[in-house]
Design an enzyme around this catalytic site. Structure first.
Site, mmCIF file in Angstrom:
data_model
loop_
_atom_site.group_PDB
_atom_site.id
_atom_site.type_symbol
_atom_site.label_atom_id
_atom_site.label_comp_id
_atom_site.label_asym_id
_atom_site.label_seq_id
_atom_site.Cartn_x
_atom_site.Cartn_y
_atom_site.Cartn_z
ATOM 1 C CD GLU A 1 -2.517 1.715 0.301
ATOM 2 O OE1 GLU A 1 -3.250 0.895 -0.272
ATOM 3 O OE2 GLU A 1 -2.407 2.898 -0.074
ATOM 4 C CG HIS B 1 -24.768 -0.604 -5.771
ATOM 5 N ND1 HIS B 1 -25.551 0.499 -5.967
ATOM 6 C CD2 HIS B 1 -23.508 -0.139 -5.576
ATOM 7 C CE1 HIS B 1 -24.797 1.588 -5.928
ATOM 8 N NE2 HIS B 1 -23.547 1.227 -5.678
ATOM 9 C CB SER C 1 -20.216 2.452 -8.541
ATOM 10 O OG SER C 1 -21.470 1.962 -8.168
ATOM 11 C CB CYS D 1 -15.135 11.083 20.309
ATOM 12 S SG CYS D 1 -16.361 11.656 19.118
ATOM 13 C CB CYS E 1 -17.513 19.000 17.992
ATOM 14 S SG CYS E 1 -16.153 17.991 18.581
ATOM 15 C CB CYS F 1 -11.964 14.295 21.157
ATOM 16 S SG CYS F 1 -12.506 14.083 19.465
#
Lengths: 118, 494, 419
Positions: B34, B52, B341, B404, B439, B444
């Site tokens: 990657e 889908h 897609s 959070c 937010c 956080c």
């Protein structure tokens, strides 16, 4: 010499013009007498209260907030800040404790503005 | 460690991750490469997250067959991999007889693709199924088998599962060169690292064309088609039960209203061909188009509910179908390109298809005796009852520490993300949802940065939003000089 | 798990919660105070600048000093307080309430009580709320988060910044960044007038020659990994004049584009929200639409001075005490805001006592008049020297001033500003 400024003595915030001719200083645009005092002071010797933080020797907080006890001359602010950023404050310390006395002979102290336990 | 792998999968998006996981069930040495600092940081991150319903294309297309097959695999995958997935159903709303004709074509596609329970609906049926629909709706289509997932969570889970079964993941491994001998390829990364692999699977998303070129395989061009989407607050009154599509145009499935798997609402995406694969800029015009289109479906959609917006690019290829084939020019090289897609829906089926291709091409596949398809389920504060939470906090106090407050994410979940190697803010955000709420990290972010430092030993200035040059803080207060400014900066009084 | 029974639960240990809790405990009730951060004081702890307490203490304090004065009162009182504790839910029944909260130290806290005070403060609006186009790089911070990083962690979010919005936190941050050696390249305000206090414009911008671009917007953000610059575009008659767009290089964008009450718990408890303030609708006792749940401070409406937060919250504490002493509920009448006012708080008034109102102006004027009228009859008129949206108007309508009027259930008191 003329300087434009906004008076901050009250929320109206008059835009004032302060002019200096030799020994005479005139203030225009002010709606009350406080504007005149403000304008003259800002022209002759502008002063500010400085707030900042110092590194703290504590596991609770990385920085400790400090302030000058009175306004100091604007021209001194940057050197004061540099000195403060290098001043380590040891915990425990009480709010109001003096960490710098009579800065540069101004008679102004710097105090801690938050208590920090050990 | 020997650097010779049986298979190198290039690209840790949903396609590459699904393929790597599939291969991890066989006795193979597999590596997943990657270029970004975490997985799912490319096409798969900014994605509508729709599973889908198998009605957009007829069965002559490969992508249509893989979509139908992939859709059916998600229930089992959810059991094994614990990502948010809801089969909430998909509606396609038509507002004219013309649009209704298009919808009828979709219905016939669906029948052909054996889309489960697909039905044509009149005006009343549509409004019964989704009372928030614009009452001007003429009719439409209902595909109950369609659904939604959190795409990055799915990829994270796939990669975790693959790694658990022996796949090696190399991040920040940007493939820039290759050499080959009769037996294998040597794959080089921009930072000088090298690996060797006998087989190559090119699942590099937007960069499949470049990878193909590097290996001297087929020439083709991936063109990015950018999509912009807006995320709305979980309190938004526009939140629907089902995914709402308009009748599609020739080039795009149109702009949708999507109830995300985690309770927020998404509107978009646009579809715009762009030149730059890294283009992620949003524009004011698109904003207006998206909201106008979305309001045509669900009138309650409001700009006031926007939390954030984002863009992603679909890797499109001439011909519009998936290109999943062995190279005809070089040996032991499989193209998995043009996966736009319904690539997310199809991904698990693509993985099987690629596995079969590899086998046909001569890769020996023997099932791994100790293959474990399941990963550990990390409890999420927001999904548990008070009683369950009370118990959990007793076991692990970090579940009592809410970091959070918008999305109710605890320190325990953030630590779990970090221990699974998601150490950027975006990685943690995708894994936990922290900083994803209303937010947007205002309260956080600094806490999460501190947790990253504590858990990884990184310093604050080494933490990034998403790797590369996306630093967050770089100096400490007091590091910049000030005194010198008195001389030139500040105007002195005469 | 820990089970507690008290008269009152106060949610939030900032300026509002501490003032309310202090008042309630002083009236002889038992109180538990819940704070999600590790220390009391809330956002005041990161507001290390001075200018707090001029009304309340008649001296100029910094945020931490102001917080410490109240924290000391709480620490030395009978208030039982829990820090590092986050409320997840309020269960409201007719016979009482249960507040559920979590902390790593105590696990789940289950607190049974008769009244709840909401004092959770507010949060900042962010980039999504203002819809700034462009890329999504690192380096876009809300001013409050930047303030936290600089003042409490000692970390610099960048070296060259542009500030969006002239709210007070943004202005204060302009000075803070300058004082820490960063370069502030400008403040961009969409309105034709500044959103923050004049004092801050002078001392935080003018002192550093930082340009203030009124009637301008940031029209685009550049940078892939990190912010590299922004486009700034002037507005004329509300439209962007794109040909006058200019570019500013920067690595940081600070957003000071308004605050919103933190109303999540209120919503989840079924409390009705005031669309003008985004906080709960409250009656003349600062009680929300759910009996026994009160609200004060920035969770109710965003204040510009902490002094008013303390004052309002202390009053809220008194109301809670009166409620607990279970007198008959007094008759309440409708209170609405009229021309030139964004809102008035509270949304009801009582006839048998003084009523205190907070209002926010929609206009900038010198010499305006505040006019109260009851069902069309003028009740009270007061001259105000200067009004602007950034300065909240605080006013007490005396009991006597309503004494001559007949009130019935339909009665409606309207307050307007006449410029």
């Amino acid at each position: 010499m003329t300087k434009e400024m906004i008076c901050i003595s009250c929320p109206i915030g008059c835009h004032i013009e302060v002019t200096r001719n030799q020994d005479e200083i005139t203030v225009r645009g002010n709606k009350c007498s406080r504007g005149e005092i403000y304008g003259k002071e800002e022209l002759l010797s502008p002063k500010r209260v400085v707030t900042a933080t110092c590194p703290a020797d504590s596991i609770l907080m990385a920085r400790i907030p400090v302030k000058t006890t009175r306004p100091i001359g604007k021209e001194l602010i940057n050197s004061l800040l540099e000195d403060l950023y290098k001043t380590r404050v040891q915990a425990p310390v009480q709010c109001g404790a003096v960490i710098m006395e009579n800065y540069a002979g101004t008679g102004v102290d710097v105090v801690v503005t938050k208590s920090l336990s050990s | 460690m020997s650097n010779l792998f049986d298979v190198a999968v290039i690209g840790a998006g949903v396609t590459g991750a699904a393929i790597a996981r599939k291969l991890s069930s066989y006795n193979l040495k597999t590596v997943l490469l990657e270029k970004e600092c975490d997985v799912s940081f490319g096409v798969s991150k900014a994605n509508s997250g729709i599973i889908h319903g198998g009605f957009h294309h007829d069965s002559s297309m490969l992508k249509s067959r893989l979509e139908a097959r992939g859709n059916l695999m998600y229930d089992q995958l959810k059991e094994e991999l614990h990502f948010p997935f809801k089969r909430c159903g998909i509606l396609v709303a038509a507002f004219s007889t013309d649009e209704m004709r298009t919808v009828e074509k979709l219905y016939n596609n669906g029948l052909e693709n054996k889309s489960i329970g697909i039905e044509l609906c009149n005006h009343e049926r549509m409004l019964n199924l989704e009372p928030k629909l614009n009452t001007d709706v003429t009719g439409g289509l209902f595909a109950p088998g369609g659904g939604i997932i959190e795409p990055y969570r799915f990829v994270f889970s796939l990669v975790e599962s693959a790694r658990k079964n022996g796949v090696e993941l190399l991040t920040e491994f940007k493939v820039t060169g290759s050499r080959s001998n009769d037996e294998s390829y040597t794959v080089e990364s921009a930072d000088g690292r090298q690996i060797e692999a006998r087989w190559i699977v090119n699942a590099a998303g937007l960069y499949c064309d470049e990878i193909s070129r590097i290996f001297d395989a087929e020439e083709y061009e991936i063109k990015p088609r950018k999509g912009e989407e807006f995320l709305l607050d979980r309190n938004a009154s526009a939140h629907t039960d089902k995914v709402i599509f308009p009748a599609p145009s020739k080039h795009s499935k149109g702009m949708l209203v999507i109830p995300t798997a985690e309770g927020t609402t998404m509107v978009g995406p646009t579809a715009q061909m762009v030149d730059n694969k890294e283009s992620s800029s949003t524009s004011k015009e698109n904003f207006q188009t998206i909201f106008a289109s979305a309001r045509r479906l669900i009138p309650q959609v409001s700009e006031r509910d926007i939390i954030t917006s984002f863009t992603g690019s679909r890797p499109t290829l001439a011909g519009d179908d998936f290109y999943i084939e062995p190279s005809k020019r070089i040996p032991r090289f499989i193209h998995v390109a043009g996966i736009q897609s319904p690539g997310l829906t199809a991904a698990p089926a693509i993985a099987e298809y690629v596995k079969d291709l590899l086998k046909t091409e001569g890769l020996q596949l023997a099932e791994k005796a100790d293959y474990d398809p399941c990963i550990e389920k990390v409890p999420r504060f927001r999904n548990l009852s008070k009683e369950e939470l009370a118990e959990l906090v007793e076991e692990n106090p970090a579940y009592g520490e809410l970091v959070c407050r918008c999305e109710n994410v605890t320190e325990a979940e953030i630590v779990a993300a970090i221990r699974k190697d998601h150490i950027t803010l975006d990685g943690i955000k995708f894994y936990t949802r922290a900083m994803m709420g209303r937010c947007q990290g205002g309260f956080c972010t600094h806490k999460i940065m501190k947790i990253i430092c504590r858990e990884t030993g990184l310093s604050m200035d080494e933490i990034t939003k998403r790797g590369g040059g996306s630093w967050l803080v770089h100096k400490e207060v007091g590091d910049y000089p000030l005194r010198s400014r008195n001389l030139d900066g500040e105007r002195q009084q005469p | 798990m820990k089970e507690i029974t008290k008269d009152v639960v106060v949610i939030g240990g900032g300026s509002a919660g501490m003032a309310a809790a202090g008042e309630v405990v002083g009236k002889g009730h038992s109180v538990v105070l819940l704070e999600r951060e590790e220390i009391l004081g809330g956002i005041l702890n990161q507001c290390i600048h001075n200018g707090f307490g001029l009304h309340r203490f008649k001296e100029e304090l910094t945020g931490p000093e102001y917080a410490e004065r109240y924290a000391r009162i709480i620490e030395e009182s009978q208030v039982e307080y829990y820090t590092g504790t986050t409320v997840s839910e309020i269960d409201s029944r007719e016979d009482g309430k249960t507040v559920f909260a979590f902390s790593s130290e105590h696990g789940m806290l289950r607190i049974n009580c008769r009244a709840v005070v909401l004092a959770m403060g507010c949060r900042e609006r962010n980039r999504g709320n203002i819809g700034t186009p462009g890329t999504r790089p690192a380096g876009v911070y809300t001013a409050g988060l930047a303030q936290r990083l600089v003042n409490m962690e000692g970390l610099m979010p960048g070296s060259k910044c542009v500030i969006v919005g002239s709210g007070d936190i943004g202005l204060i941050m302009a000075r803070r960044m300058s004082w820490a050696g960063a370069e502030v390249k400008g403040v961009v305000e969409i309105q034709p007038y500044p959103a923050g206090l004049t004092r801050n414009i002078v001392q935080c911008l003018n002192d550093f020659d930082i340009p203030l671009h009124l009637s301008h917007v940031v029209s685009k953000i550049y940078g892939k990994d990190r912010v590299e610059g922004v486009d700034i575009t002037p507005l004329k008659n509300g439209m962007e004049v794109t040909e006058e767009t200019f570019h500013v290089e920067c690595d940081t964008l600070l957003l000071s584009v308004g605050l919103v009450p933190e109303n999540e718990i209120a919503r989840n408890t079924g409390i009705k929200i005031n669309p003008e303030t985004n906080g709960p609708l409250v009656d003349s006792n600062l009680m929300t639409s759910v009996e026994g749940i009160f609200a004060c401070g920035n969770v109710l409406h965003v204040h510009d001075l902490v002094d008013y937060v303390s004052e309002e919250s202390q009053r809220c504490g008194e109301f809670v005490s009166t409620y607990l002493k279970a007198g008959d509920r007094e008759q309440q009448y409708s209170m609405v805001s009229g021309s030139n006012l964004k809102y008035v708080i509270p949304n009801r008034f009582s006839s048998g006592r003084d009523n205190h109102f907070y209002m926010r102006s929609l206009i900038v004027r010198n010499h305006a008049e505040l006019v109260f009228s009851l069902d069309g009859n003028e009740v009270k008129r007061k001259k105000i020297r200067h009004i602007q949206p950034s300065e909240m108007i605080s006013f007490t309508l005396k009991k006597e001033e309503l004494a001559d009027f007949n009130l019935d259930e339909q009665s409606r008191l309207e307050v307007s500003l006449i410029g």
